[in-house]
Design an enzyme around this catalytic site. Structure first.
Site, PDB file in Angstrom:
ATOM      1  N   PHE A 263      -5.371  -8.108   4.038  1.00  9.84           N
ATOM      2  CA  PHE A 263      -3.988  -7.610   3.880  1.00  9.84           C
ATOM      3  C   PHE A 263      -3.542  -7.761   2.429  1.00  9.84           C
ATOM      4  CE2 PHE A 263      -2.283  -8.741   8.396  1.00  9.84           C
ATOM      5  CZ  PHE A 263      -2.957  -7.649   8.909  1.00  9.84           C
TER       6      PHE A 263
ATOM      7  N   HIS B 298      12.357 -14.035   7.025  1.00 13.40           N
ATOM      8  CA  HIS B 298      11.897 -13.001   7.966  1.00 13.40           C
ATOM      9  C   HIS B 298      10.427 -13.296   8.248  1.00 13.40           C
ATOM     10  CE1 HIS B 298      11.657  -8.930   9.751  1.00 13.40           C
ATOM     11  NE2 HIS B 298      10.513  -8.782   9.106  1.00 13.40           N
TER      12      HIS B 298
ATOM     13  N   ALA C  27       3.181   5.385   9.662  1.00 11.43           N
ATOM     14  CA  ALA C  27       3.425   6.723   9.106  1.00 11.43           C
ATOM     15  C   ALA C  27       2.447   7.698   9.753  1.00 11.43           C
ATOM     16  CB  ALA C  27       3.212   6.689   7.599  1.00 11.43           C
TER      17      ALA C  27
ATOM     18  N   GLU D 165       9.333 -10.264  12.945  1.00 10.73           N
ATOM     19  CA  GLU D 165       8.759  -8.908  12.961  1.00 10.73           C
ATOM     20  C   GLU D 165       7.601  -8.812  13.957  1.00 10.73           C
ATOM     21  OE1 GLU D 165       8.396  -6.920   9.157  1.00 10.73           O
ATOM     22  OE2 GLU D 165       6.341  -6.354   9.678  1.00 10.73           O
TER      23      GLU D 165
ATOM     24  N   GLN E  28      -8.432 -12.079   7.588  1.00  9.82           N
ATOM     25  CA  GLN E  28      -7.398 -11.063   7.808  1.00  9.82           C
ATOM     26  C   GLN E  28      -6.347 -11.119   6.682  1.00  9.82           C
ATOM     27  OE1 GLN E  28      -4.536 -11.855  10.923  1.00  9.82           O
ATOM     28  NE2 GLN E  28      -4.980  -9.868  11.854  1.00  9.82           N
TER      29      GLN E  28
ATOM     30  N   ASP F 280       2.951   4.326   3.684  1.00 10.57           N
ATOM     31  CA  ASP F 280       1.716   4.712   2.987  1.00 10.57           C
ATOM     32  C   ASP F 280       1.079   5.862   3.744  1.00 10.57           C
ATOM     33  OD1 ASP F 280       1.689   2.770   0.893  1.00 10.57           O
ATOM     34  OD2 ASP F 280       1.280   1.265   2.437  1.00 10.57           O
TER      35      ASP F 280
ATOM     36  N   SER G 263      14.946 -13.831  11.018  1.00  9.06           N
ATOM     37  CA  SER G 263      14.503 -12.713  11.852  1.00  9.06           C
ATOM     38  C   SER G 263      12.991 -12.745  12.006  1.00  9.06           C
ATOM     39  CB  SER G 263      14.958 -11.392  11.220  1.00  9.06           C
ATOM     40  OG  SER G 263      14.555 -11.352   9.854  1.00  9.06           O
TER      41      SER G 263
HETATM   42  P1  FAD Z   1       9.238   2.657  -2.326  1.00  6.21           P
HETATM   43  O1  FAD Z   1      10.412   1.777  -2.495  1.00  6.21           O
HETATM   44  O2  FAD Z   1       9.475   4.138  -2.280  1.00  6.21           O
HETATM   45  O3  FAD Z   1       8.220   2.322  -3.518  1.00  6.21           O
HETATM   46  C1  FAD Z   1       6.883   2.785  -3.494  1.00  6.21           C
HETATM   47  C2  FAD Z   1       6.337   2.878  -4.923  1.00  6.21           C
HETATM   48  O4  FAD Z   1       6.951   3.987  -5.593  1.00  6.21           O
HETATM   49  C3  FAD Z   1       6.620   1.668  -5.812  1.00  6.21           C
HETATM   50  O5  FAD Z   1       5.525   1.508  -6.677  1.00  6.21           O
HETATM   51  C4  FAD Z   1       7.882   2.050  -6.583  1.00  6.21           C
HETATM   52  O6  FAD Z   1       7.952   1.419  -7.847  1.00  6.21           O
HETATM   53  C5  FAD Z   1       7.713   3.564  -6.722  1.00  6.21           C
HETATM   54  N1  FAD Z   1       8.996   4.281  -6.633  1.00  6.21           N
HETATM   55  C6  FAD Z   1      10.010   4.017  -5.775  1.00  6.21           C
HETATM   56  N2  FAD Z   1      11.006   4.907  -5.938  1.00  6.21           N
HETATM   57  C7  FAD Z   1      10.622   5.752  -6.907  1.00  6.21           C
HETATM   58  C8  FAD Z   1      11.224   6.887  -7.515  1.00  6.21           C
HETATM   59  N3  FAD Z   1      12.427   7.332  -7.118  1.00  6.21           N
HETATM   60  N4  FAD Z   1      10.532   7.542  -8.509  1.00  6.21           N
HETATM   61  C9  FAD Z   1       9.302   7.091  -8.910  1.00  6.21           C
HETATM   62  N5  FAD Z   1       8.689   6.009  -8.357  1.00  6.21           N
HETATM   63  C10 FAD Z   1       9.336   5.356  -7.372  1.00  6.21           C
HETATM   64  N6  FAD Z   1       4.500   0.146   6.009  1.00  6.21           N
HETATM   65  C11 FAD Z   1       4.383   0.891   7.116  1.00  6.21           C
HETATM   66  O7  FAD Z   1       3.615   1.861   7.146  1.00  6.21           O
HETATM   67  N7  FAD Z   1       5.120   0.618   8.242  1.00  6.21           N
HETATM   68  C12 FAD Z   1       5.997  -0.402   8.288  1.00  6.21           C
HETATM   69  O8  FAD Z   1       6.642  -0.626   9.292  1.00  6.21           O
HETATM   70  C13 FAD Z   1       6.138  -1.223   7.113  1.00  6.21           C
HETATM   71  N8  FAD Z   1       7.034  -2.233   7.074  1.00  6.21           N
HETATM   72  C14 FAD Z   1       7.206  -2.958   5.919  1.00  6.21           C
HETATM   73  C15 FAD Z   1       8.187  -3.953   5.866  1.00  6.21           C
HETATM   74  C16 FAD Z   1       8.383  -4.697   4.712  1.00  6.21           C
HETATM   75  C17 FAD Z   1       9.460  -5.753   4.698  1.00  6.21           C
HETATM   76  C18 FAD Z   1       7.573  -4.460   3.571  1.00  6.21           C
HETATM   77  C19 FAD Z   1       7.752  -5.287   2.330  1.00  6.21           C
HETATM   78  C20 FAD Z   1       6.613  -3.458   3.601  1.00  6.21           C
HETATM   79  C21 FAD Z   1       6.421  -2.686   4.763  1.00  6.21           C
HETATM   80  N9  FAD Z   1       5.487  -1.659   4.832  1.00  6.21           N
HETATM   81  C22 FAD Z   1       5.353  -0.907   5.978  1.00  6.21           C
HETATM   82  C23 FAD Z   1       4.642  -1.347   3.676  1.00  6.21           C
HETATM   83  C24 FAD Z   1       5.275  -0.246   2.801  1.00  6.21           C
HETATM   84  O9  FAD Z   1       5.359   0.946   3.531  1.00  6.21           O
HETATM   85  C25 FAD Z   1       4.371  -0.048   1.575  1.00  6.21           C
HETATM   86  O10 FAD Z   1       4.438  -1.171   0.751  1.00  6.21           O
HETATM   87  C26 FAD Z   1       4.613   1.237   0.807  1.00  6.21           C
HETATM   88  O11 FAD Z   1       3.519   1.394  -0.109  1.00  6.21           O
HETATM   89  C27 FAD Z   1       5.892   1.275  -0.008  1.00  6.21           C
HETATM   90  O12 FAD Z   1       7.011   1.412   0.754  1.00  6.21           O
HETATM   91  P2  FAD Z   1       8.457   1.185   0.071  1.00  6.21           P
HETATM   92  O13 FAD Z   1       9.467   1.521   1.064  1.00  6.21           O
HETATM   93  O14 FAD Z   1       8.512  -0.128  -0.577  1.00  6.21           O
HETATM   94  O15 FAD Z   1       8.374   2.329  -1.064  1.00  6.21           O
END
Ligand code: FAD
Length: 285
Positions: free
Chosen positions: A212, A262, A48, A14, A208, A105, A12
């Site tokens: 990142f 991906h 976000a 992105e 860049q 974030d 895939s």
């Molecule tokens: P989570 O899985 O919620 O984790 C975030 C942090 O919180 C981690 O440190 C985890 O250990 C902790 N945590 C998780 N669940 C819990 C819980 N229940 N209790 C306590 N702690 C917990 N960002 C964007 O803004 N837009 C995008 O489109 C985007 N696409 C992405 C695509 C991919 C494939 C990846 C890998 C990242 C992407 N990101 C994007 C970045 C992502 O939003 C950030 O890395 C963000 O900081 C974490 O998102 P997450 O969904 O992994 O969070």
């Protein structure tokens, strides 16, 4: 790693949503060329706090209309349940069947965390609202999320997302395949049964990439960093080296059993297309 070999391979790509009309036109051209590779889907990132949300919807709709499956990213930070519900309804009406569910974030200057705190809560919400309509992808971090207190807590948090109903995962990019293989082994030990697809960031621009990587906790190994620094203004030399490094990475991941790749295309055609063709990638439909 053995559990990963049983899944069909998914390749895939992105995109991020364009910010200007010229960017939208350029992305259309990029999409037309990358569509020839027949990716399983094209995902589109989501900012976000509203910065690129309309752009995500417009871009996924264009992708779908061109006959390619599109997967919008959706992050919960800063949003209410009602806002998320409306976005999910819109995607459902537009025939979208796959979503990349993230916490996201907090953008600087935004203060309300929103109603869901973590991605596992978003996955749970999507399942509660829409049942099995969407195939849900979540993010995985072979080198661990920068905010996680330690590796095992991060793994336990990844497990929460899987148990909440994620179908598969896409990793943050990395250049050390052992980080991925060990992460997958850990997931196997935790009994997690889902494809974990490596995210691949082609190397085309050192400054860049370094920026990142500092922000997202993805490590550029010292030997790669030092060599990239040496290229300075020699863009062609840097790209040739970056290509070789990324190609080797993809090869070792696929040989090791990764269930697809991906590509973080950065809205560029050439880096992804060259790797894709050299590796002879093809989705089985
Ligand atoms: P989570 O899985 O919620 O984790 C975030 C942090 O919180 C981690 O440190 C985890 O250990 C902790 N945590 C998780 N669940 C819990 C819980 N229940 N209790 C306590 N702690 C917990 N960002 C964007 O803004 N837009 C995008 O489109 C985007 N696409 C992405 C695509 C991919 C494939 C990846 C890998 C990242 C992407 N990101 C994007 C970045 C992502 O939003 C950030 O890395 C963000 O900081 C974490 O998102 P997450 O969904 O992994 O969070």
């Amino acid at each position: 790693m053995d559990t990963q070999r049983k899944y069909p391979k998914t390749y895939s790509i992105e995109f991020f949503p364009p910010k200007t009309t010229a960017g939208a036109e350029k992305l259309r051209h990029t999409r037309e060329q990358l569509a020839e590779l027949r990716p399983a889907y094209i995902s589109v990132t989501f900012g976000a706090g509203g910065s690129t949300q309309a752009g995500t919807l417009e871009t996924v709709c264009e992708i779908q209309q061109a006959g390619i499956a599109a997967a919008p990213h959706l992050s919960c930070v800063g949003s209410t349940r009602e806002q998320l519900r409306q976005i999910l309804d819109t995607y459902r009406q537009r025939g979208i069947r796959r979503i990349v569910a993230l916490r996201g974030d907090m953008p600087s200057g935004m203060h309300s965390m929103g109603e869901l705190r973590y991605a596992n809560e978003l996955v749970e919400f999507i399942r509660a609202e829409t049942g099995d309509h969407f195939k849900i992808e979540v993010a995985a971090y072979p080198e661990f999320h920068p905010q996680a207190p330690d590796a095992s807590t991060d793994l336990a948090n990844f497990k929460r997302k899987v148990e909440a109903g994620a179908d598969s995962a896409i990793t943050q990019y990395f250049y050390n395949p052992d980080a991925y293989f060990r992460f997958v082994d850990d997931c196997e030990r935790l009994g997690l049964d889902l494809p974990i697809v490596p995210g691949i960031m082609p190397i085309t621009n050192y400054k860049q990439l370094a920026r990142f990587s500092d922000a997202c906790g993805a490590e550029i190994p010292r030997w790669i960093r030092k060599r990239l620094e040496d290229f300075a203004d020699d863009i062609d030399g840097l790209r040739a080296f970056g290509y070789e490094v990324t190609l080797e990475l993809c090869r070792s991941l696929l040989e090791g059993g990764a269930p697809g790749l991906h590509f973080y295309s950065m809205n560029q055609v050439d880096p992804t297309r060259r790797l894709w063709r050299e590796l002879g990638l093809g989705n089985s439909d």
